[in-house]
Enzyme design. Sequence first.
Site, mmCIF file in Angstrom:
data_model
loop_
_atom_site.group_PDB
_atom_site.id
_atom_site.type_symbol
_atom_site.label_atom_id
_atom_site.label_comp_id
_atom_site.label_asym_id
_atom_site.label_seq_id
_atom_site.Cartn_x
_atom_site.Cartn_y
_atom_site.Cartn_z
ATOM 1 N N LYS A 67 68.050 38.490 69.828
ATOM 2 C CA LYS A 67 67.678 38.566 71.240
ATOM 3 C C LYS A 67 66.327 38.078 71.484
ATOM 4 O O LYS A 67 65.218 38.481 70.816
ATOM 5 C CB LYS A 67 67.837 39.843 71.950
ATOM 6 C CG LYS A 67 67.722 39.876 73.479
ATOM 7 C CD LYS A 67 67.916 41.252 74.015
ATOM 8 C CE LYS A 67 66.908 42.231 73.807
ATOM 9 N NZ LYS A 67 66.980 43.369 74.645
ATOM 10 N N ARG A 110 71.900 48.169 78.397
ATOM 11 C CA ARG A 110 72.135 48.951 77.051
ATOM 12 C C ARG A 110 70.670 49.995 76.806
ATOM 13 O O ARG A 110 71.060 50.957 76.269
ATOM 14 C CB ARG A 110 72.217 48.067 75.794
ATOM 15 C CG ARG A 110 70.849 47.242 75.633
ATOM 16 C CD ARG A 110 69.797 47.754 74.600
ATOM 17 N NE ARG A 110 68.962 46.988 73.958
ATOM 18 C CZ ARG A 110 67.694 47.136 74.035
ATOM 19 N NH1 ARG A 110 66.963 48.259 74.491
ATOM 20 N NH2 ARG A 110 66.988 46.319 73.270
ATOM 21 N N GLN A 138 64.097 48.062 84.794
ATOM 22 C CA GLN A 138 64.918 48.755 83.944
ATOM 23 C C GLN A 138 65.474 49.999 84.802
ATOM 24 O O GLN A 138 66.264 50.700 84.396
ATOM 25 C CB GLN A 138 64.257 49.222 82.880
ATOM 26 C CG GLN A 138 63.870 48.135 81.616
ATOM 27 C CD GLN A 138 65.062 47.900 80.674
ATOM 28 O OE1 GLN A 138 66.207 48.269 81.116
ATOM 29 N NE2 GLN A 138 64.814 47.137 79.917
ATOM 30 N N GLY A 225 59.494 53.288 78.740
ATOM 31 C CA GLY A 225 58.510 52.166 79.358
ATOM 32 C C GLY A 225 57.699 51.842 78.312
ATOM 33 O O GLY A 225 57.303 50.562 78.293
ATOM 34 N N ALA A 226 56.998 52.923 77.629
ATOM 35 C CA ALA A 226 55.692 52.526 76.702
ATOM 36 C C ALA A 226 56.278 52.102 75.384
ATOM 37 O O ALA A 226 56.620 52.902 74.766
ATOM 38 C CB ALA A 226 54.801 53.679 76.676
#
Length: 329
Positions: A67, A110, A138, A225-226
């Site tokens: 990906k 996912r 997200q 997020g991080a």
Amino acid sequence: MLVLSQEEIRELYTMEECLRDVEMAFRHEAAGGTVTPVRTVIAHEKRGAVTLYMPSFVEEIEYTAVKVVSIFPQNVEKGLPSLQGVTLLTEAKSGRHVALMDATWLTVLRTGASSGVATRLLARPDARSCAVLGCGAQALGQVQAIMAVRPIERFWLYNRTRARAEQLADRIYSLYPEWKGSITCVDDADEAVSAADIVVLSTKATEPLFDGSILRPGTHINAIGAYQPHMQEFDAVTLNRCRKVVVDTKEGALHEAGDLIKPIQQGEWSIDRLYGEIGELITGQKPGRETDEEITLYKSVGIAFLDTMVACAVYEKAKRLGAGTTVTL
């Protein structure tokens, strides 16, 4: 080669299917059935952006995939998506490249499903309120996954730019009209966190978003997020209050998760206190939540074997249903 667009994938593949496939991918990984190099990150420093290259092989299904996903936060100002990706799926039996598909929505799906699996194992069964800090690309996947595994009745949304929180609320309302009036946008992250049974962190923050001392007993946190060492969404107080800190993979977390790397480097937390990987909970090697009072945390930086697993599932379903476009390269 089969080519699948984002719109086709949205019609083909549901969150419920993704939750199943993501859990199975973690089972394969726990059994030693995956090969997943640490991803290559190319930073575009002038634009505050990155491109990630993520290869993986899942032995049980006999597919490999790579990906390529780009994250350009400033795209929002141009009316472009901040997250864009493609996945190339390869049949491991023959080396044939069998599918090329948009990975933008699949990445959201996912990543949400990964948090959904963790929520099922670590959140209180009666958790009914959720705070989402960071309402970007997200966030919707996180919301949908948590709604699928817990009886959520109320959401609090916080974003540095309030308009993004309001846009997410409108998006949720468009998909779930019955939620009208059950979502509150706030201007203070602490307000959202202090009201929630489940907390989702989905930002590009480099400093903690909230004061860990305000977490209520029994809270579960999904921190997604991080994903680079310089980033951080929660403080050492949060880490030290957590009875169980669980990661998607220990290797990825120690390589990329600034949420853990920074407190370790500063002597505020020790990796010896890591409870384990999510695959260990899925396979029953370690228990998930054990009491109503414990605070739990799932830290995910993303792992490529999930992309291979869901890409294979989408490809196989598309073949059965005759979806997509076949091309010869």
